[in-house]
Design a protein around this motif. Structure first.
Motif, PDB file in Angstrom:
ATOM      1  N   HIS A  24     -25.629 -15.560  10.863  1.00 24.40           N
ATOM      2  CA  HIS A  24     -24.356 -14.964  10.468  1.00 24.40           C
ATOM      3  C   HIS A  24     -23.933 -14.009  11.575  1.00 24.40           C
ATOM      4  O   HIS A  24     -24.762 -13.332  12.168  1.00 24.40           O
ATOM      5  N   ASP A  28     -17.943 -15.044  12.020  1.00 21.57           N
ATOM      6  CA  ASP A  28     -17.845 -15.686  10.699  1.00 21.57           C
ATOM      7  C   ASP A  28     -16.931 -14.868   9.793  1.00 21.57           C
ATOM      8  O   ASP A  28     -16.105 -15.415   9.059  1.00 21.57           O
ATOM      9  N   ARG A  34     -17.652 -20.338   8.273  1.00 21.46           N
ATOM     10  CA  ARG A  34     -18.409 -20.808   9.437  1.00 21.46           C
ATOM     11  C   ARG A  34     -17.776 -22.029  10.094  1.00 21.46           C
ATOM     12  O   ARG A  34     -18.355 -22.626  11.001  1.00 21.46           O
ATOM     13  N   ARG A  37     -17.554 -23.017  13.922  1.00 21.47           N
ATOM     14  CA  ARG A  37     -18.717 -23.583  14.622  1.00 21.47           C
ATOM     15  C   ARG A  37     -18.579 -25.090  14.842  1.00 21.47           C
ATOM     16  O   ARG A  37     -19.321 -25.667  15.635  1.00 21.47           O
TER      17      ARG A  37
END
Length: 126
Positions: A24, A28, A34, A37
């Motif tokens: 984390h 984020d 998330r 990513r």
């Protein structure tokens, strides 16, 4: 605010690999989840995507960020071309967000004028 702060573009670029490999991170929180990513630019940095495939799949960080902000109700947005230094290296993007079309109209008028005070041609891009 130090250069490693998630709101600093340099901090993000410099630390993107570390952020992506962490369980984390502040990015984020900034993004709201998330999903950042999964962007091709992150996968390319982590070596998960071949450069030729990344070009085909690439969704720019700026466009993805604008789409994310649009989920907050700021559905009118614009991005100026990256501002560059003397070596022509992209330094940062200037973004505009509005809930009203009038704001976007003003933004478009302003961004037609380059730093040299030269007007750019309007190709009818919306």
């Amino acid at each position: 605010m130090g250069s490693d702060h998630p709101r600093s573009g340099r901090g993000i670029k410099r630390n993107l690999r570390r952020f992506a490999n962490s369980e984390h991170c502040a990015l984020d929180d900034l993004w709201g989840n998330r999903e950042w990513r999964e962007l091709a630019v992150v996968k390319r940095l982590l070596g998960e995507v071949e450069p030729s495939e990344a070009k085909r799949l690439d969704q720019s960080w700026v466009q993805a960020f604008c789409e994310r902000v649009a989920t907050l109700g700021y559905t009118r947005y614009g991005a100026a071309p990256p501002l560059r230094n003397e070596q022509n290296t992209p330094m940062y993007h200037l973004l505009f967000f509005s809930k009203d079309e009038a704001g976007l109209t003003i933004w478009r008028g302003i961004t037609k004028i380059e730093a040299s005070r030269q007007r750019r041609l309007d190709y009818g891009e919306d």
